[in-house]
Scaffold this motif. Structure first.
Motif, PDB file in Angstrom:
ATOM      1  N   ILE A  42       0.982  -1.256  -0.085  1.00 16.50           N
ATOM      2  CA  ILE A  42       0.056   0.026   0.102  1.00 16.50           C
ATOM      3  C   ILE A  42       0.966   1.254  -0.061  1.00 16.50           C
ATOM      4  O   ILE A  42       1.908   1.453   0.866  1.00 16.50           O
ATOM      5  N   GLU A  43       0.751   2.187  -1.141  1.00 19.97           N
ATOM      6  CA  GLU A  43       1.709   3.279  -1.115  1.00 19.97           C
ATOM      7  C   GLU A  43       0.560   4.444  -1.186  1.00 19.97           C
ATOM      8  O   GLU A  43      -0.391   4.371  -1.806  1.00 19.97           O
ATOM      9  N   THR A  44       0.832   5.345  -0.313  1.00 18.24           N
ATOM     10  CA  THR A  44       0.014   6.498  -0.131  1.00 18.24           C
ATOM     11  C   THR A  44       0.298   7.395  -1.168  1.00 18.24           C
ATOM     12  O   THR A  44       1.357   7.744  -1.686  1.00 18.24           O
ATOM     13  N   GLY A  47       0.242  14.105  -1.483  1.00 18.75           N
ATOM     14  CA  GLY A  47      -0.592  14.913  -0.978  1.00 18.75           C
ATOM     15  C   GLY A  47      -0.849  16.041  -1.953  1.00 18.75           C
ATOM     16  O   GLY A  47       0.144  16.634  -2.409  1.00 18.75           O
TER      17      GLY A  47
END
Length: 55
Positions: A42-44, A47
């Motif tokens: 899982i890579e965010t 932003g």
């Protein structure tokens, strides 16, 4: 009344519960979902700034 004779029905009852108790749970617990989220990295996402005009 033949439906009150417990000999065939009790054996069927015990055999079916033995199947449910000892055969089905190992098969269910050995099942792996093909798209299980635990196996994925899982890579965010980066932003983004919220620079919208609010007025």
């Amino acid at each position: 009344m033949p439906q009150l004779d417990p000999s065939p029905w009790f054996a069927i009852f015990l055999f079916s519960w033995m199947v449910f108790a000892f055969v089905v749970p190992p098969k269910v617990t050995a099942h792996k979902f093909p798209n299980d989220p635990d196996y994925k990295i899982i890579e965010t996402p980066p932003g983004m700034a919220w620079d919208w005009p609010w007025h």
